[in-house]
Design an enzyme around this catalytic site. Structure first.
Site, PDB file in Angstrom:
ATOM      1  N   SER A   1       0.624  -1.243   0.054  1.00 36.07           N
ATOM      2  CA  SER A   1       0.030  -0.017   0.144  1.00 36.07           C
ATOM      3  C   SER A   1       0.915   1.181   0.074  1.00 36.07           C
ATOM      4  CB  SER A   1      -0.740   0.126   1.259  1.00 36.07           C
ATOM      5  OG  SER A   1      -1.783  -1.157   1.232  1.00 36.07           O
TER       6      SER A   1
HETATM    7  N1  SAH Z   1      -0.956  -5.011   3.917  1.00 38.33           N
HETATM    8  C1  SAH Z   1       0.225  -5.249   2.750  1.00 38.33           C
HETATM    9  C2  SAH Z   1      -0.351  -4.942   1.587  1.00 38.33           C
HETATM   10  C3  SAH Z   1      -1.583  -6.005   1.113  1.00 38.33           C
HETATM   11  S1  SAH Z   1      -2.013  -6.152  -0.541  1.00 38.33           S
HETATM   12  C4  SAH Z   1       1.309  -4.731   2.796  1.00 38.33           C
HETATM   13  O1  SAH Z   1       1.727  -4.148   3.814  1.00 38.33           O
HETATM   14  O2  SAH Z   1       2.362  -5.251   2.029  1.00 38.33           O
HETATM   15  C5  SAH Z   1      -3.339  -7.316  -0.074  1.00 38.33           C
HETATM   16  C6  SAH Z   1      -3.029  -8.733   0.128  1.00 38.33           C
HETATM   17  O3  SAH Z   1      -4.064  -9.389   0.526  1.00 38.33           O
HETATM   18  C7  SAH Z   1      -2.453  -9.493  -0.956  1.00 38.33           C
HETATM   19  O4  SAH Z   1      -1.175  -9.811  -0.743  1.00 38.33           O
HETATM   20  C8  SAH Z   1      -3.350 -10.723  -1.285  1.00 38.33           C
HETATM   21  O5  SAH Z   1      -2.883 -11.832  -1.642  1.00 38.33           O
HETATM   22  C9  SAH Z   1      -3.859 -10.770   0.207  1.00 38.33           C
HETATM   23  N2  SAH Z   1      -5.263 -11.214   0.306  1.00 38.33           N
HETATM   24  C10 SAH Z   1      -6.424 -11.421  -0.462  1.00 38.33           C
HETATM   25  N3  SAH Z   1      -7.503 -11.886  -0.292  1.00 38.33           N
HETATM   26  C11 SAH Z   1      -6.997 -12.399   1.190  1.00 38.33           C
HETATM   27  C12 SAH Z   1      -7.689 -13.612   1.881  1.00 38.33           C
HETATM   28  N4  SAH Z   1      -8.829 -13.788   1.838  1.00 38.33           N
HETATM   29  N5  SAH Z   1      -6.720 -14.056   3.127  1.00 38.33           N
HETATM   30  C13 SAH Z   1      -5.614 -13.499   3.370  1.00 38.33           C
HETATM   31  N6  SAH Z   1      -5.058 -12.594   2.316  1.00 38.33           N
HETATM   32  C14 SAH Z   1      -5.895 -12.128   1.122  1.00 38.33           C
END
Ligand code: SAH
Length: 214
Positions: free
Chosen positions: A63
């Site tokens: 993000s």
């Molecule tokens: N917080 C992260 C950014 C995340 S992007 C950071 O600091 O880098 C969102 C993430 O959510 C992605 O890696 C994606 O694979 C994950 N995601 C999507 N659906 C999900 C689910 N049901 N459970 C766990 N992770 C999930």
């Protein structure tokens, strides 16, 4: 040659975070301290402090710095709190929460991202971060309830297990939208037997994929 990461972080915090009204000193200190450039691939390090999200592989992103700071500030995290994060991604947001003294539980569904974040956070000695490879829309029932919950991917609705795993009092921040990659940031506050909902404006997150997601 690129300038020293510490100076880049200082500039990032001043120009993208403080200047936009975030004043929570614990959030600002954590954003100054966590080495953001180490959460992206080497080829993207020079860009890692820019004012936008960056790809981390598998169609996912780390993000934008301001969004990390905003969501963290909205959560009112205190040292010792149990915080659940859904969407570990790079592990950057988890490191920010850990730096603030929280006991962090973070769930990721993409195995290579989970593995990379696990290795990275261990190397950085963030031992107060616990990682799990799973569908985070189910929460982490064995470790709940949690004082705070932050979802960093957007689904069409609020996964019921997450609200169930929130303590009272407790706060949850989650992007929700019926169209993909376009959501409203929602804050739920559980207090006095009630759940209060506030809408905090438009955001853009990658898809929350799972039993209670897309
Ligand atoms: N917080 C992260 C950014 C995340 S992007 C950071 O600091 O880098 C969102 C993430 O959510 C992605 O890696 C994606 O694979 C994950 N995601 C999507 N659906 C999900 C689910 N049901 N459970 C766990 N992770 C999930």
């Amino acid at each position: 040659m690129s300038i020293d990461p510490k100076r880049k972080r200082e500039r990032m915090v001043r120009e993208q975070i403080e200047s936009r009204g975030i004043t929570d000193s614990a959030v600002l200190a954590a954003m100054r301290k966590v080495p953001r450039h180490l959460f992206v691939e080497e080829a993207l390090r020079a860009q890692s402090h820019e004012d936008h999200p960056l790809p981390i592989g598998y169609g996912q992103t780390i993000s934008q710095p301001y969004i990390v700071a905003l969501m963290t500030a909205l959560l009112h995290v205190q040292p010792g709190m149990r915080v659940l994060e859904i969407g570990t991604g790079s592990g950057y947001q988890a490191a920010i929460l850990a730096e603030m003294g929280a006991d962090v539980y973070t769930v990721e569904r993409v195995k290579p991202l989970h593995n990379a974040a696990f290795t990275r956070l261990n190397k950085m000695r963030y031992f107060n971060v616990h990682l799990k490879l799973d569908d985070g829309t189910l929460g982490w029932p064995n470790e709940g309830p949690f004082d705070r919950i932050m979802v960093t991917a957007g689904g069409p609705d609020v996964p019921p297990p997450l609200l169930d795993q929130l303590t009272e009092p407790g706060i949850m921040i989650i992007p929700v939208g019926v169209r993909q990659r376009s959501q409203e940031l929602i804050r739920f506050a559980k207090r006095d037997g009630k759940i209060m909902k506030s809408n905090l404006g438009a955001v853009m997150f990658v898809n929350l994929v799972g039993a209670h997601g897309w």
